[in-house]
Design a protein around this motif. Structure first.
Motif, short mmCIF file in Angstrom:
data_model
loop_
_atom_site.label_atom_id
_atom_site.label_comp_id
_atom_site.label_asym_id
_atom_site.label_seq_id
_atom_site.Cartn_x
_atom_site.Cartn_y
_atom_site.Cartn_z
N ASN A 150 0.85 -1.20 0.00
CA ASN A 150 0.00 0.00 0.00
C ASN A 150 0.88 1.24 0.00
N TRP A 151 0.32 2.36 -0.42
CA TRP A 151 1.01 3.64 -0.32
C TRP A 151 -0.01 4.76 -0.28
N PRO A 152 0.19 5.76 0.54
CA PRO A 152 1.29 5.97 1.48
C PRO A 152 1.12 5.13 2.73
N PRO A 153 2.13 5.15 3.63
CA PRO A 153 2.01 4.42 4.89
C PRO A 153 0.76 4.85 5.65
N GLN A 154 0.09 3.89 6.25
CA GLN A 154 -1.10 4.21 7.03
C GLN A 154 -1.32 3.17 8.11
N PRO A 178 0.33 1.21 14.21
CA PRO A 178 0.72 2.51 13.66
C PRO A 178 0.99 2.45 12.17
N ALA A 179 1.06 3.62 11.56
CA ALA A 179 1.25 3.72 10.12
C ALA A 179 2.50 3.00 9.65
N SER A 180 2.36 2.23 8.57
CA SER A 180 3.50 1.56 7.95
C SER A 180 3.19 1.30 6.49
N GLU A 181 4.22 1.00 5.77
CA GLU A 181 4.10 0.51 4.39
C GLU A 181 4.05 -1.01 4.52
N TRP A 182 2.91 -1.60 4.21
CA TRP A 182 2.72 -3.02 4.45
C TRP A 182 3.07 -3.83 3.22
N TYR A 183 4.02 -4.76 3.35
CA TYR A 183 4.45 -5.62 2.25
C TYR A 183 3.55 -6.85 2.17
N ASP A 212 -1.21 3.79 -3.99
CA ASP A 212 -1.15 2.37 -4.34
C ASP A 212 -2.13 1.63 -3.45
N VAL A 213 -3.11 1.01 -4.07
CA VAL A 213 -4.23 0.41 -3.32
C VAL A 213 -4.19 -1.11 -3.44
N VAL A 214 -4.17 -1.78 -2.28
CA VAL A 214 -4.27 -3.24 -2.24
C VAL A 214 -5.73 -3.59 -1.96
N ASN A 215 -6.31 -4.42 -2.80
CA ASN A 215 -7.74 -4.68 -2.73
C ASN A 215 -8.12 -6.02 -2.11
N PHE A 216 -7.20 -6.99 -2.11
CA PHE A 216 -7.56 -8.32 -1.60
C PHE A 216 -6.29 -9.11 -1.32
#
Length: 270
Positions: A150-154, A178-183, A212-216
């Motif tokens: 995802n982007w930005p970190p949240q 807390p907010a992070s960039e999740w891999y 950048d959106v992760v949907n599933f």
């Protein structure tokens, strides 16, 4: 008066006996007379700015855990200084934002882990793609490679997969990290029989991201490869990772768990 004196003598004797009894076997605390174990932190300044920010705060976090010198803590930015024999002195290696890159460093680390070494990796320390060229490391992490993020970190809602695991002790079944960039990884580590996923990003988050959106998809966040004394924590981006008590407790639990499994014995019982 004699009766009073006798009573006082008996009272003090009883107190002394109680203290002695606790000291001999019932005292609730276990105070270390020397440092319990050795830990090594490895990080790099040659990384994405947010990963360097995290590294500096992570170093400070582990330094605070060592207030009173409960263990030896060494910090390095150069793994080439550590041959195999030197590395075996450490109960755990904490890789904050980087992993070994040279052939020799990788071979030493592999040997260390294959012979009972301990590893805690955060976020970018596990990053791998087509350019990494380290098949052993991919297998070590569960077979997955970086897929998307995802982007930005949240912040994101987490859900516990293994509520009874010691790393999840006193952690709520669901909590907002807390907010992070999740891999996200492909294939998902959860598909590997040797991997035990302890914490995942809840599907309630989808869609997650603004740019950048992760949907599933299955989205492990914390896991261990049962063939090794290791744990991976997906957190590690930016300067907000240590603002939450729940997540900090999870980090402490993970650290203590890895060290407690040392083949030389659990140092916390000594």
């Amino acid at each position: 008066m004699k009766t009073l004196k006798l009573c006082l003598v008996l009272l003090f004797a009883s107190i002394a006996l109680s203290v002695y009894s606790q000291t001999k076997g019932e005292y609730p605390a276990n105070y270390a007379k020397t440092q319990r174990f050795k830990a090594l932190i490895y990080y790099s300044d040659n990384a994405e700015e947010a990963h360097v920010e995290f590294a500096k705060q992570a170093v400070n976090f582990f330094k605070k855990l060592n207030y009173g010198n409960g263990f030896y803590l060494d910090i390095t930015k150069d793994m080439s200084k550590f041959g195999y024999e030197k590395l075996t002195e450490y109960s755990v290696i904490i890789m904050i934002n980087a992993a070994p890159t040279s052939k020799n460093e990788r071979e030493v680390f592999e040997k260390y882990m294959e012979n009972g070494g301990g590893w805690i990796g955060f976020h970018a320390a596990a990053y791998n793609d087509r350019n990494t060229n380290w098949p052993w490391f991919v297998k070590f992490l569960g077979g997955g490679v970086f897929y998307c993020n995802n982007w930005p970190p949240q912040p994101a809602l987490m859900k516990i997969n293994k509520t009874k695991h010691i790393v999840m002790k006193n952690i709520p079944k669901e909590f907002v990290a807390p907010a992070s960039e999740w891999y996200q990884w492909n294939p998902s580590p959860s598909k590997n029989k040797d991997i035990e996923v302890l914490l995942s990003l809840s599907p309630k988050n989808y869609p997650i991201g603004i740019k950048d959106v992760v949907n599933f998809g299955d989205f492990p966040i914390v896991w261990t490869n049962k063939k090794y004394r290791m744990i991976y924590l997906n957190m590690g981006h930016g300067d907000e990772e240590f603002i939450d008590a729940t997540q900090n407790l999870l980090f402490v639990n993970a650290f203590r768990w890895i060290v407690s499994l040392d083949p030389k014995g659990d140092p916390f019982t000594k």
